[in-house]
Design an enzyme around this catalytic site. Structure first.
Site, PDB file in Angstrom:
ATOM      1  CG  HIS A 306      -2.270   1.105   1.057  1.00  0.00           C
ATOM      2  ND1 HIS A 306      -1.589   2.652   1.577  1.00  0.00           N
ATOM      3  CD2 HIS A 306      -2.819   0.856   0.551  1.00  0.00           C
ATOM      4  CE1 HIS A 306      -2.919   2.968   1.147  1.00  0.00           C
ATOM      5  NE2 HIS A 306      -3.389   2.148   0.809  1.00  0.00           N
ATOM      6  CG  ASP A 363      -8.226  -4.435  -3.202  1.00  0.00           C
ATOM      7  OD1 ASP A 363      -9.572  -4.446  -2.607  1.00  0.00           O
ATOM      8  OD2 ASP A 363      -7.712  -3.427  -3.151  1.00  0.00           O
TER       9      ASP A 363
HETATM   10  N1  CMC Z   1       4.335  -7.778  -4.880  1.00  0.00           N
HETATM   11  C1  CMC Z   1       5.795  -7.405  -5.662  1.00  0.00           C
HETATM   12  N2  CMC Z   1       6.612  -6.510  -4.833  1.00  0.00           N
HETATM   13  C2  CMC Z   1       5.469  -5.193  -4.988  1.00  0.00           C
HETATM   14  C3  CMC Z   1       4.441  -5.233  -4.402  1.00  0.00           C
HETATM   15  C4  CMC Z   1       3.454  -5.927  -4.528  1.00  0.00           C
HETATM   16  N3  CMC Z   1       2.369  -6.047  -4.281  1.00  0.00           N
HETATM   17  N4  CMC Z   1       4.427  -3.816  -3.583  1.00  0.00           N
HETATM   18  C5  CMC Z   1       5.430  -3.489  -3.784  1.00  0.00           C
HETATM   19  N5  CMC Z   1       6.125  -3.859  -4.188  1.00  0.00           N
HETATM   20  C6  CMC Z   1       7.516  -3.519  -4.736  1.00  0.00           C
HETATM   21  C7  CMC Z   1       8.241  -2.939  -5.638  1.00  0.00           C
HETATM   22  O1  CMC Z   1       8.300  -4.013  -6.724  1.00  0.00           O
HETATM   23  C8  CMC Z   1       9.134  -2.112  -5.235  1.00  0.00           C
HETATM   24  O2  CMC Z   1       9.868  -2.794  -5.374  1.00  0.00           O
HETATM   25  P1  CMC Z   1      11.447  -2.191  -5.098  1.00  0.00           P
HETATM   26  O3  CMC Z   1      11.486  -1.359  -4.097  1.00  0.00           O
HETATM   27  O4  CMC Z   1      12.789  -2.997  -5.384  1.00  0.00           O
HETATM   28  O5  CMC Z   1      11.372  -0.870  -6.971  1.00  0.00           O
HETATM   29  C9  CMC Z   1       8.342  -1.711  -3.967  1.00  0.00           C
HETATM   30  O6  CMC Z   1       8.036  -2.665  -2.829  1.00  0.00           O
HETATM   31  C10 CMC Z   1       7.896   0.123  -3.738  1.00  0.00           C
HETATM   32  O7  CMC Z   1       6.434  -0.554  -3.899  1.00  0.00           O
HETATM   33  P2  CMC Z   1       6.411   0.767  -5.340  1.00  0.00           P
HETATM   34  O8  CMC Z   1       5.217   0.406  -6.510  1.00  0.00           O
HETATM   35  O9  CMC Z   1       7.082   2.037  -5.056  1.00  0.00           O
HETATM   36  O10 CMC Z   1       5.066   1.132  -3.958  1.00  0.00           O
HETATM   37  P3  CMC Z   1       3.901   2.121  -4.273  1.00  0.00           P
HETATM   38  O11 CMC Z   1       3.243   2.817  -3.251  1.00  0.00           O
HETATM   39  O12 CMC Z   1       3.894   3.003  -5.819  1.00  0.00           O
HETATM   40  O13 CMC Z   1       2.531   1.262  -5.002  1.00  0.00           O
HETATM   41  C11 CMC Z   1       0.854  -0.336  -4.649  1.00  0.00           C
HETATM   42  C12 CMC Z   1       1.290   1.235  -3.875  1.00  0.00           C
HETATM   43  C13 CMC Z   1      -0.445  -0.568  -3.743  1.00  0.00           C
HETATM   44  C14 CMC Z   1       0.313  -0.120  -5.814  1.00  0.00           C
HETATM   45  C15 CMC Z   1       1.713  -1.551  -4.555  1.00  0.00           C
HETATM   46  O14 CMC Z   1       1.946  -1.474  -3.711  1.00  0.00           O
HETATM   47  C16 CMC Z   1       1.008  -2.724  -5.441  1.00  0.00           C
HETATM   48  O15 CMC Z   1       0.928  -2.370  -7.144  1.00  0.00           O
HETATM   49  N6  CMC Z   1       0.278  -3.756  -4.892  1.00  0.00           N
HETATM   50  C17 CMC Z   1      -0.238  -4.873  -5.347  1.00  0.00           C
HETATM   51  C18 CMC Z   1      -1.679  -4.191  -6.240  1.00  0.00           C
HETATM   52  C19 CMC Z   1      -3.158  -4.332  -5.171  1.00  0.00           C
HETATM   53  O16 CMC Z   1      -2.854  -5.359  -3.909  1.00  0.00           O
HETATM   54  N7  CMC Z   1      -3.671  -2.788  -5.073  1.00  0.00           N
HETATM   55  C20 CMC Z   1      -4.046  -2.146  -3.656  1.00  0.00           C
HETATM   56  C21 CMC Z   1      -3.723  -1.769  -3.118  1.00  0.00           C
HETATM   57  S1  CMC Z   1      -4.993  -1.338  -1.630  1.00  0.00           S
HETATM   58  C22 CMC Z   1      -6.817  -0.396  -2.377  1.00  0.00           C
HETATM   59  C23 CMC Z   1      -7.170   0.228  -2.896  1.00  0.00           C
HETATM   60  O17 CMC Z   1      -5.904   1.168  -2.951  1.00  0.00           O
HETATM   61  O18 CMC Z   1      -7.398   0.221  -3.728  1.00  0.00           O
END
Ligand code: CMC
Length: 430
Positions: A306, A363
């Site tokens: 998140h 989720d």
């Molecule tokens: N699986 C694997 N790696 C992950 C995941 C994941 N679900 N989420 C983040 N990471 C890694 C990402 O690759 C990055 O690694 P590195 O530092 O080596 O590059 C690190 O963690 C930080 O991730 P980020 O993309 O910079 O984080 P963000 O804040 O931009 O993204 C997020 C947040 C929710 C989009 C992301 O965690 C994600 O894609 N999760 C999976 C999709 C998901 O479950 N979404 C629902 C979110 S909660 C409800 C809502 O908002 O609707």
């Protein structure tokens, strides 16, 4: 605004910037005058560290896993309230009295029908149309059938909110009925908000639906947990689109579209697809873990991570508890629940995920409950949209009522393209 300030030094000049404190300890540096005074903008793609507004609606502390609507802890609201009570709270700022709640319920019942002409629209979507695209289209169309809102008084806000909450529920259920080719079931005056939705979804002329109180209670809880989440992608979309002066229905329709994305509300659908994939692959968890860790693979473990929570998502904790309880009450055994719990265990013991603070989010377990209720996977994000509606309406209204700070949303950029050059006529271009 406090009289403290921050000092920013750029090259040999210093700039004083006001500091703003929130009521629960949020701190911000107000950089609105920075460009005017220095020529510099701040760059923050993905808005990792940018506040877009000041808001009275929801407080979220991602480090401690705290979520409060209008000052009330999500745990208490989910335990004690109906969704409609929480919707009222999110919209108006106070919990309703019994009379206020009854009046709001009455309005919801009164507005439950959609204009019969709108029903013909459903006939022209292909049978496999996504319920999210239908929802977004139909919500936008509401603007052609119902009056615009100014939101100048609480009474007007409640009328418009009741209209939207009620009609979106009807649209959602109708879109499902159309997708399976069944006759539409109209809303009933005698049923509660959630009971009515379930009845419109599952009642059939050949087999009447019996509303199960446990299912109604769980649905209330799920919708409460989704009711608002401050400046997430879809709410920010609603605010941004609304800031151009467009009507509420169209702003909400844009929010529905933003929510559809698998990184946002679409994750609840993606979770089930992922768990089914693991099941098909004979519980080969490692394959999915390896893919998620591979920097060259865009795959992510859906339902983990998140932007704001760096600890447990408090909503996920409540949903996980509700999940086991609901499955037990409905006597449903879903092998995906065991797969989900096993995956969570693996993730929580794996340094890649632990070091990045990747915990289950809202989720991760919600889809398993929806499945147990009989709600098809392609409707999961529609359920999220129904839940998020009070938040979207409330944020739109808060922005519109903000006479001091209401501006069109318009970020800046740092241009990195070609430098100015002379035009080349077509016949000279090779
Ligand atoms: N699986 C694997 N790696 C992950 C995941 C994941 N679900 N989420 C983040 N990471 C890694 C990402 O690759 C990055 O690694 P590195 O530092 O080596 O590059 C690190 O963690 C930080 O991730 P980020 O993309 O910079 O984080 P963000 O804040 O931009 O993204 C997020 C947040 C929710 C989009 C992301 O965690 C994600 O894609 N999760 C999976 C999709 C998901 O479950 N979404 C629902 C979110 S909660 C409800 C809502 O908002 O609707």
């Amino acid at each position: 605004m406090s009289n403290k300030h921050a000092t920013l030094t750029i090259e040999d000049k210093s700039y004083k910037l006001p500091i703003i404190h929130g009521t629960e300890g949020d701190k911000a540096v107000d950089i609105r005058s920075l460009r005017k005074e220095s020529g510099y903008i701040t760059l923050d793609s993905g808005y990792m560290n940018t506040g877009s507004c000041q808001s009275d609606i929801t407080f979220l502390d991602g480090e401690q896993g705290i979520l409060n609507y209008r000052g009330y802890a999500i745990e208490q609201l989910a335990e004690n309230c109906s969704f409609i009570e929480v919707a009222y709270l999110v919209l108006i700022g106070e919990l309703p009295t019994r009379t206020q709640l009854n009046d709001f319920r009455e309005q919801l019942s009164r507005f439950a029908l959609i204009h019969e002409d709108m029903i013909h629209f459903f006939d022209h979507f292909p049978p496999n149309a996504s319920p999210m695209s239908i929802l977004s289209t139909m919500v936008n169309t509401l603007n052609n059938f119902y009056p615009e809102m100014t939101g100048d008084t609480d009474e007007e806000l409640l009328v418009v909110a009741a209209r939207l909450l009620s009609k979106i529920r009807t649209i959602a259920a109708f879109s499902y009925k159309k997708s399976v080719g069944h006759p539409l079931i109209y809303p009933r005056y005698d049923l509660s908000y959630c009971g009515n939705f379930l009845n419109m979804m599952f009642d059939k002329p050949v087999k009447p639906y019996v509303v199960h109180p446990e299912v109604v209670a769980t649905l209330n809880k799920l919708l409460i947990l989704h009711a608002d989440h401050e400046q997430n992608c879809s709410t920010s979309t609603v605010r941004l689109v609304g800031s151009a002066g467009v009507n509420l229905y169209t702003s909400i329709s844009a929010g529905v579209s933003a929510l559809w994305g698998p990184l946002h509300g679409g994750a609840n659908t993606a979770v089930i697809e992922m768990l089914e994939g693991i099941q098909r692959d004979n519980n080969d968890f490692q394959k999915y873990i390896d893919k998620a860790k591979d920097p060259n693979d865009r795959f992510r473990l859906s339902g983990f991570g998140h932007r704001v929570y760096k600890t447990f998502d408090p909503r996920a904790t409540i949903i996980k508890q509700a999940c086991s309880k609901t499955l037990e009450a409905l006597q449903v055994e879903d092998p995906l629940l065991n797969i989900a719990m096993e995956l969570e265990k693996i993730v929580r013991n794996d340094d890649y995920f632990v070091s990045r603070n990747l915990y289950p989010n809202v989720d991760f377990y919600s889809g398993i409950i929806y499945r147990a209720m009989g709600i098809p996977t392609n409707m999961f994000t529609v359920m999220f949209a129904m839940g998020r509606l009070p938040g979207w309406i409330s944020h739109w209204n808060e922005m519109m009522q903000d006479s001091g700070d209401r501006r069109i949303g318009r970020p800046r950029q740092v241009y990195q393209g070609a430098k100015k050059r002379d035009f080349v006529p077509l016949h000279e271009r090779e």
